[in-house]
Structure formats: C-alpha cells, structure tokens
Scaffold this motif. Sequence first.
Motif, short mmCIF file in Angstrom:
data_model
loop_
_atom_site.label_atom_id
_atom_site.label_comp_id
_atom_site.label_asym_id
_atom_site.label_seq_id
_atom_site.Cartn_x
_atom_site.Cartn_y
_atom_site.Cartn_z
N ILE A 7 -0.34 15.12 -5.99
CA ILE A 7 -0.90 13.25 -5.55
C ILE A 7 1.10 13.02 -6.29
O ILE A 7 0.83 13.09 -6.92
CB ILE A 7 -1.29 12.62 -5.81
N GLU A 8 2.06 12.65 -5.43
CA GLU A 8 2.80 12.87 -5.35
C GLU A 8 3.43 11.73 -5.35
O GLU A 8 3.88 11.07 -3.86
CB GLU A 8 3.93 13.73 -4.84
N SER A 9 4.02 11.08 -6.28
CA SER A 9 4.33 9.31 -6.41
C SER A 9 5.91 9.36 -5.79
O SER A 9 6.55 9.41 -6.26
CB SER A 9 4.52 8.37 -7.20
N LEU A 10 6.26 8.43 -4.70
CA LEU A 10 6.77 8.36 -3.56
C LEU A 10 8.04 7.08 -4.45
O LEU A 10 7.05 5.72 -4.21
CB LEU A 10 7.05 8.43 -2.75
N PRO A 11 9.08 6.83 -3.65
CA PRO A 11 9.62 5.17 -3.92
C PRO A 11 9.49 4.34 -2.68
O PRO A 11 8.49 5.48 -1.52
CB PRO A 11 11.47 5.48 -3.52
N GLY A 12 9.84 2.90 -2.77
CA GLY A 12 8.86 2.46 -1.85
C GLY A 12 7.76 1.78 -1.63
O GLY A 12 7.26 2.20 -0.35
N GLY A 13 6.79 2.80 -2.81
CA GLY A 13 5.32 2.19 -2.93
C GLY A 13 4.51 2.89 -1.90
O GLY A 13 3.75 2.70 -1.22
N ARG A 14 5.00 4.26 -1.96
CA ARG A 14 4.46 5.28 -1.58
C ARG A 14 4.21 6.74 -1.91
O ARG A 14 4.28 7.10 -3.43
CB ARG A 14 5.80 6.20 0.35
N VAL A 15 3.19 7.04 -1.53
CA VAL A 15 2.45 8.47 -2.36
C VAL A 15 2.37 9.67 -1.29
O VAL A 15 2.37 9.33 -0.42
CB VAL A 15 1.65 8.71 -2.77
N ARG A 16 2.37 10.91 -1.29
CA ARG A 16 2.30 11.92 -0.30
C ARG A 16 1.59 13.05 -0.92
O ARG A 16 1.65 12.95 -2.38
CB ARG A 16 4.26 12.93 -0.72
N LEU A 17 0.66 13.08 -0.50
CA LEU A 17 -0.27 13.60 -0.32
C LEU A 17 -0.73 15.44 0.68
O LEU A 17 -0.12 15.15 1.45
CB LEU A 17 -2.03 13.07 0.24
N LEU A 27 1.68 8.60 3.08
CA LEU A 27 0.81 7.24 2.42
C LEU A 27 1.15 5.87 1.73
O LEU A 27 2.34 5.91 0.50
CB LEU A 27 -0.77 7.19 1.94
N LEU A 28 1.02 5.23 2.21
CA LEU A 28 1.25 3.52 1.80
C LEU A 28 0.14 3.34 -0.10
O LEU A 28 -1.19 3.75 0.46
CB LEU A 28 0.79 2.56 2.53
N LYS A 29 0.77 3.68 -0.73
CA LYS A 29 0.17 3.77 -1.87
C LYS A 29 -1.70 2.91 -1.81
O LYS A 29 -2.20 2.85 -2.45
CB LYS A 29 0.67 2.56 -3.75
#
Length: 213
Positions: A7-17, A27-29
Amino acid sequence: MVEIREIESLPGGRVRLILENGIRYTLLKSMLRERPLEVGQFVDEEEYADWVLKHQYRSALDKAVAMLAVRACSKGEIREKLQRVGYSAETIDMVLYKLESNQLVNDQEFADQWTQYRAGQNFGPRRIAMELRRKGISEEEAGAALEELTGEQMLNQAVLLARKGLRRAKEGEDSRKLRQRIFALLARRGYGWDLARQALETALKEQDETLEE
C-alpha cells in the motif's frame, strides 16, 4: 482470495494498492479510510473490484461533468484527468459510456470545433493535427475535421501572420533574415512549406505594391 502486497502513499490524497497477482488500484485515501486494509490482508478480488467501481463512479462522473461545464472536452482529456486523480480504468470506461450515451461527449464534434477555433487563431493544419492527437482524437476524426478547412481559408490566415511579421521588421534588418524569421513563425504555427512560402510571397508583394503607391 488474493493477498495485499503493498500500500503506497501517493500525492494528491491517493494511495496505490498492489495485489499479489500484480493488479493495482489507485484509490482516494478517503476510500481506504472507509474500508481499511493492511499489507498481508486477503481480499476477494472480484468483490473488491465491484466495491471500488461502485464507490468511484459517482464522484468520477461528477468530476467529468464539471470539466464539461467549463468547456467541451474530448474523451481523451476526460480519461487523462480521471486517471491523474486516481480512478480505475473500469470506472473511467463507465463514466465515458454514460457521457456518450447522453450525448455529452462526441470526439468528432469536438475535433470539428477545436479545428475551427484554432484556425481562427491563425494556427495551421499541422499544429492543429498535433493538438488533436494530444487530446486523444483519432487520426480518422482529426482528418475529417481538417478537411473542413479550405485551402483559401488557410492561406488567408497564413498571410495575416506574414503581414504581422513584416510589420515587426527591425529598421535595417537584412531581407533574407527577415524572410527566414517570418517563415520560421509560420512553421511554428503549423503551416507547411508550400503554404508558408505562398503566404510570405503574397505579403511581400502587397508590401511592395503599398510602397509604390
């Protein structure tokens, strides 16, 4: 069932699963807060994909409609925007299908409008074709739109640019360099060699006739 590997945190309030089978969800957080998940946890892939689609669709559709409220957009522009935000490919496909079904997006109509708009700003066919490609317009749709531009229309627009270039000539500027500079301007604007040459010759002839009067 498949395991969540990362589960990786991304810019812009997103995460990558990232799942063990390589499937990725951006996904959006807020979605992760609504349905918390952890690395090592197992999920039913089909059920989770349905959940993602259900929770993304409405907000993705609203965002697409908001884009269209500002100006007409191509499907490619909408897809790119929604991808950047983090919506899944399935969600985006469903949104575009909905928009097309309700006649809110039409790439051929967009291409026609964009072509006329940019031609009116003195941009040539090559530049317009490049812009349409960047907006995701197919070669066939772009070609159909560009066919609506007459040779006379393009020449008149190119002559306007050439005249402007001549008016900006510096005192004592070498005529050869002046011609090169104006020709480069026409090329940057998307006019091909023949059209640019014809436009420049027309503008120079007009200038000579004015000086003779």
